[in-house]
Scaffold this active site. Structure first.
Site, PDB file in Angstrom:
ATOM      1  N   LYS A 193       0.831  -1.202   0.000  1.00 14.03           N
ATOM      2  CA  LYS A 193       0.000   0.000   0.000  1.00 14.03           C
ATOM      3  C   LYS A 193       0.866   1.252   0.000  1.00 14.03           C
ATOM      4  O   LYS A 193       0.694   2.150  -0.842  1.00 14.03           O
ATOM      5  CB  LYS A 193      -0.930   0.021   1.217  1.00 14.03           C
ATOM      6  CG  LYS A 193      -1.921   1.183   1.196  1.00 14.03           C
ATOM      7  CD  LYS A 193      -2.424   1.549   2.567  1.00 14.03           C
ATOM      8  CE  LYS A 193      -1.452   2.448   3.278  1.00 14.03           C
ATOM      9  NZ  LYS A 193      -1.966   3.033   4.542  1.00 14.03           N
ATOM     10  N   ASP A 208      -6.215   0.786   0.931  1.00 12.55           N
ATOM     11  CA  ASP A 208      -6.313   1.075   2.359  1.00 12.55           C
ATOM     12  C   ASP A 208      -7.671   0.608   2.866  1.00 12.55           C
ATOM     13  O   ASP A 208      -8.407  -0.083   2.161  1.00 12.55           O
ATOM     14  CB  ASP A 208      -6.085   2.574   2.621  1.00 12.55           C
ATOM     15  CG  ASP A 208      -7.251   3.451   2.191  1.00 12.55           C
ATOM     16  OD1 ASP A 208      -8.159   2.948   1.467  1.00 12.55           O
ATOM     17  OD2 ASP A 208      -7.279   4.634   2.570  1.00 12.55           O
TER      18      ASP A 208
END
Length: 252
Positions: free
Chosen positions: A143, A161
């Site tokens: 991420k 996320d």
């Protein structure tokens, strides 16, 4: 002092295979992304940064806090430690004092100093523009690496996320089992949308999650993509009631 020799490039990790999504799902996902682009024409990353190093650090710091708190400490942090070499040699107590407002400041201090040290030792203090290299750094997962690649280097990536995971489930881009795995979710999203759109598509989902499609009580009746959402009705459907739940800003 001799120049540090960059580490050998990390090998590409083996990523999970995901099935090709149905054409109808691809069309719906792309329609939703187009509508979100119209809904949030100013969508952009809400962390402040001046260069890839700052972006990498503030993204790591944003865990378990708000973008606003990270943005508030950023000017002082980087005025004292403007690059990886300075941060690697930073006084731990001073960094902890700066990071106190972000929460978990001792662990975060440890993390960013270790990160800066690794950059100096392996990459001559520069942030590497490759997923395989970024994810070998302390505290950097896919991420964070995708955030840095997409917003710092213009290399498309799909950061997943909590907002992206939640919306992927509600929009039924992924099933309940897949959504528990951010990497598998990323692989599915990569197949739903054109590569050139990955970075901004992720950002639009994040903005929608922060402003409308909340974790609890989503504003369904005021949602611009309601007609394509299989989860319509999880929150209030009355337009007036739903409108009161909208936020003009995210939780940054």
């Amino acid at each position: 002092m001799p120049k540090t020799t960059p580490a050998r490039r990390a090998p590409k990790p083996k990523l999970p295979e995901v099935p090709t999504p149905p054409t109808a799902l691809v069309r719906r996902a792309r329609k939703i992304d187009r509508v979100l682009a119209q809904t949030y024409p100013d969508a952009d990353i809400e962390l402040d940064f001046d260069d890839p190093f700052q972006l990498l650090v503030v993204t790591v710091l944003s865990a378990q806090t708000t973008d606003r708190r990270v943005n508030a400490v950023r000017p002082l942090l980087f005025s004292r430690y403007p690059d990886a070499r300075a941060m690697a040699e930073a006084d731990r107590a001073e960094v902890e004092e700066i990071l106190k407002p972000t929460g978990f400041f001792r662990a975060k201090t440890e993390r960013i100093i270790a990160l800066a040290t690794a950059l100096v030792d392996r990459y001559d203090g520069e942030v590497p523009p490759r997923m395989e290299d970024l994810t070998t750094l302390p505290g950097v997962g896919r991420k964070t690496a995708n955030v840095v690649l997409g917003n710092g280097f213009g290399i498309p990536g799909f950061p997943v996320d909590t907002h992206v995971q939640r919306l992927s489930r509600r929009l039924e881009y992924v099933d309940a089992q897949t959504v528990k795995d951010p990497v598998r979710t990323e692989m599915v999203l990569d197949k739903l949308l054109p590569k050139r759109d990955w970075t901004m598509a992720s950002q639009r989902l994040i903005w929608h999650g922060r402003r409308c499609c909340h974790a609890t009580k989503p504003a369904c009746g005021a949602c611009s993509i309601a007609q394509w959402c299989p989860s319509f009705g999880e929150g209030p459907t009355d337009p007036e009631v739903a409108a009161k739940l909208l936020r003009t800003e995210g939780r940054a």
